[in-house]
Design a protein around this motif. Structure first.
Motif, PDB file in Angstrom:
ATOM      1  N   SER A 109       0.835  -1.207   0.000  1.00 37.31           N
ATOM      2  CA  SER A 109       0.000   0.000   0.000  1.00 37.31           C
ATOM      3  C   SER A 109       0.866   1.253   0.000  1.00 37.31           C
ATOM      4  N   TYR A 110       1.905   1.250   0.811  1.00 38.43           N
ATOM      5  CA  TYR A 110       2.823   2.388   0.879  1.00 38.43           C
ATOM      6  C   TYR A 110       3.485   2.620  -0.475  1.00 38.43           C
ATOM      7  N   LEU A 111       3.951   1.544  -1.107  1.00 36.02           N
ATOM      8  CA  LEU A 111       4.621   1.681  -2.400  1.00 36.02           C
ATOM      9  C   LEU A 111       3.672   2.225  -3.470  1.00 36.02           C
ATOM     10  N   ILE A 112       2.411   1.814  -3.427  1.00 33.46           N
ATOM     11  CA  ILE A 112       1.435   2.342  -4.384  1.00 33.46           C
ATOM     12  C   ILE A 112       1.223   3.833  -4.154  1.00 33.46           C
ATOM     13  N   GLU A 113       1.049   4.223  -2.897  1.00 35.72           N
ATOM     14  CA  GLU A 113       0.818   5.630  -2.571  1.00 35.72           C
ATOM     15  C   GLU A 113       2.052   6.486  -2.854  1.00 35.72           C
ATOM     16  N   ILE A 114       3.221   5.985  -2.513  1.00 36.88           N
ATOM     17  CA  ILE A 114       4.442   6.766  -2.710  1.00 36.88           C
ATOM     18  C   ILE A 114       4.753   6.924  -4.189  1.00 36.88           C
ATOM     19  N   GLN A 115       4.332   5.946  -5.007  1.00 35.23           N
ATOM     20  CA  GLN A 115       4.547   6.062  -6.443  1.00 35.23           C
ATOM     21  C   GLN A 115       3.746   7.231  -7.002  1.00 35.23           C
ATOM     22  N   ILE A 120       4.074  13.295  -8.660  1.00 34.00           N
ATOM     23  CA  ILE A 120       3.745  14.707  -8.402  1.00 34.00           C
ATOM     24  C   ILE A 120       4.998  15.464  -7.981  1.00 34.00           C
ATOM     25  N   TYR A 121       5.810  14.867  -7.093  1.00 30.21           N
ATOM     26  CA  TYR A 121       7.038  15.498  -6.632  1.00 30.21           C
ATOM     27  C   TYR A 121       7.997  15.726  -7.804  1.00 30.21           C
ATOM     28  N   SER A 122       8.148  14.732  -8.653  1.00 30.72           N
ATOM     29  CA  SER A 122       9.023  14.841  -9.810  1.00 30.72           C
ATOM     30  C   SER A 122       8.557  15.948 -10.746  1.00 30.72           C
ATOM     31  N   LEU A 123       7.261  16.045 -10.948  1.00 30.22           N
ATOM     32  CA  LEU A 123       6.701  17.096 -11.801  1.00 30.22           C
ATOM     33  C   LEU A 123       6.990  18.476 -11.211  1.00 30.22           C
ATOM     34  N   CYS A 124       6.831  18.628  -9.913  1.00 30.50           N
ATOM     35  CA  CYS A 124       7.108  19.917  -9.258  1.00 30.50           C
ATOM     36  C   CYS A 124       8.590  20.291  -9.377  1.00 30.50           C
ATOM     37  N   ILE A 125       9.472  19.318  -9.184  1.00 33.54           N
ATOM     38  CA  ILE A 125      10.905  19.587  -9.296  1.00 33.54           C
ATOM     39  C   ILE A 125      11.251  20.031 -10.707  1.00 33.54           C
TER      40      ILE A 125
END
Length: 151
Positions: A109-115, A120-125
């Motif tokens: 579940s964590y891996l799905i959510e963190i993906q 989103i984080y990559s897009l912001c960077i």
């Protein structure tokens, strides 16, 4: 006919897992206790040259150590082996249960959510930081540093 053979094979596999033959000669086939608990008389008691006891004392000490270790282990394993096996079986069953039904699903579940969050984080960077750092790199690219050694 094929489905019946498949079911019989599955039943045989399950039976083999729970009722497999144990080796009464080699009781440590995976060498778990290879160097850990192999303790012989020579590993514990040794007389250096020049300080020997009487030969009879040495022989009786060897026999006493070996026999007492052997029978003490047998007595303890007889009294505590089955209860400790029950305890360890219960403990590892609980650990397996928690791992199968709680730990792995939480990690998945964590891996799905963190993906999702990482996209989103990559897009912001890429949107905000890359242009800023590229501009700062161009500003700093004309800076030249000279080192002079004065005597």
């Amino acid at each position: 006919m094929m489905a019946e053979e498949h079911t019989d094979l599955e039943a045989q596999i399950v039976k083999d897992i729970h009722f497999k033959e144990i080796d009464l000669v080699n009781r440590d086939p995976k060498n778990i206790n290879e160097d850990i608990v192999k303790v012989d008389f020579e590993d514990v008691i040794a007389e250096p040259v020049g300080t020997y006891s009487f030969d009879g004392v040495w022989k009786v000490s060897y026999t006493t150590f070996t026999v007492s270790k052997y029978w003490c282990y047998r007595l303890l394993s007889t009294l505590l082996g089955v209860p400790l096996a029950l305890l360890w079986g219960f403990l590892f069953a609980c650990i397996s249960f928690c791992h199968i039904w709680a730990v792995v699903p939480c990690i998945k579940s964590y891996l799905i959510e963190i993906q999702c969050i990482s996209h989103i984080y990559s897009l912001c960077i890429r949107t905000f930081c890359n242009p800023l750092f590229a501009a700062m790199g161009q500003l700093c690219s004309s800076i030249k540093v000279m080192v002079r050694k004065e005597v």
